[in-house]
Design a protein around this motif. Structure first.
Motif, short mmCIF file in Angstrom:
data_model
loop_
_atom_site.label_atom_id
_atom_site.label_comp_id
_atom_site.label_asym_id
_atom_site.label_seq_id
_atom_site.Cartn_x
_atom_site.Cartn_y
_atom_site.Cartn_z
N GLU A 48 -5.32 5.94 0.25
CA GLU A 48 -5.36 4.51 0.55
C GLU A 48 -6.44 3.78 -0.22
OE1 GLU A 48 -6.03 1.51 4.37
OE2 GLU A 48 -5.35 3.56 4.71
N LEU A 73 0.82 -1.21 0.00
CA LEU A 73 0.00 0.00 0.00
C LEU A 73 0.85 1.25 0.00
CD1 LEU A 73 -2.92 -0.83 2.47
CD2 LEU A 73 -3.13 -0.24 0.05
N GLU A 74 1.87 1.27 0.86
CA GLU A 74 2.70 2.47 0.98
C GLU A 74 3.41 2.79 -0.33
OE1 GLU A 74 6.15 4.35 3.89
OE2 GLU A 74 5.75 2.20 3.92
#
Length: 287
Positions: A201, A190-191
């Motif tokens: 997000e 995700l990051e």
């Protein structure tokens, strides 16, 4: 005309071998860097009481608390990790010199595949025995072995191509299972997506879900490359390259460039097989 076709076929074979050689060299240099300057997860196994308590008692004659509380054994684990790092550096040299010293290089590369498989199994344990994690590591440990058998000339071409297809397919299925959310999406997935694409997000999760579908479709397609072969290979190569570059692109900073070089360049190197091995297979298929 026949001679020209033969020469072009040999040229493609030579170029594909160079791609596999580059993938192996990058992978082994990256693992050497990791072991020499950072850390490898051997303590995940060597400090696991369930697996090691009886071994420690029988071999070292120590209780578990004496073993884990003695800094000497931690130092020995660190020395062992660094020794493996020097071995990977030697194996990278073997990959570069395999044309000149094949009888010496092949056993070194085969052994490096074995140690990389052990590392993959430890990471699999570290991640709670998630089968997707083991599948995702497939290209990591098979690439040096593929180089060794490709250089030998005694292994049928069809076997090499099929083994390569299986390794690529397994890696992309493993990646796809995480991207789809079959397993909890890793925080670094995700990051990196958010940092690389400058999105939030929720859009990152939606993007990864789409990529997960494409990963699984491409992974199945590469096993039976009858339809959409060009599109499948373009996706495998492009996405393998982009996910590799995401490590260095997403975390780049001029202010901390030295730390960036130390922490993320080796992450790119160990992922060279993710885009170069599909290139290798595509050239072999076209030949």
């Amino acid at each position: 005309m026949g001679y020209l076709s033969f020469q072009l076929s040999n040229l493609k074979h030579f170029n594909s071998f160079r791609l596999l050689q580059t993938a192996t060299t990058g992978l082994l240099l990256g693992r050497a860097w990791q072991h020499l300057f950072w850390d490898a997860p051997y303590r995940e196994f060597l400090w696991d009481e369930y697996w090691m308590k009886n071994v420690v008692s029988m071999v070292l004659g120590l209780s578990w608390s004496e073993y884990v509380g003695n800094p000497l054994y931690d130092e020995r684990i660190q020395l062992f990790s660094q020794g493996i790092g020097w071995f990977y550096l030697l194996a990278a040299g073997a990959a570069l010199g395999i044309q000149w010293l094949p009888s010496l290089a092949r056993p070194i590369l085969t052994t490096s595949s074995g140690t990389l498989l052990i590392l993959a199994l430890i990471v699999w344990k570290e991640q709670g025995w998630q089968i997707g994690q083991l599948l995702e590591q497939s290209l990591q440990w098979t690439t040096p072995l593929l180089l060794a058998v490709s250089s030998k000339g005694a292994i049928p071409e069809q076997w090499i191509r099929y083994g390569t297809r299986v390794a690529i397919s397994s890696t992309f299925i493993g990646h796809g299972l995480y991207a789809l959310g079959y397993y909890p999406i890793p925080g670094n997935f995700l990051e990196m997506t958010m940092r690389s694409l400058s999105i939030g997000e929720d859009p990152a999760r939606q993007f990864l879900f789409l990529i997960g579908i494409l990963d699984v479709l491409a992974a199945l397609g590469v096993l039976w490359p009858r339809y959409f072969k060009t599109a499948i290979f373009i996706y495998l190569i492009a996405w393998g390259l982009l996910t590799s570059l995401a490590r260095v692109w997403g975390y780049f900073s001029f202010d901390f460039i030295e730390n960036w070089l130390q922490m993320w360049v080796y992450e790119l190197l160990i992922r060279f097989p993710h885009f170069l091995v599909p290139c290798f297979l595509w050239l072999r298929e076209r030949k």
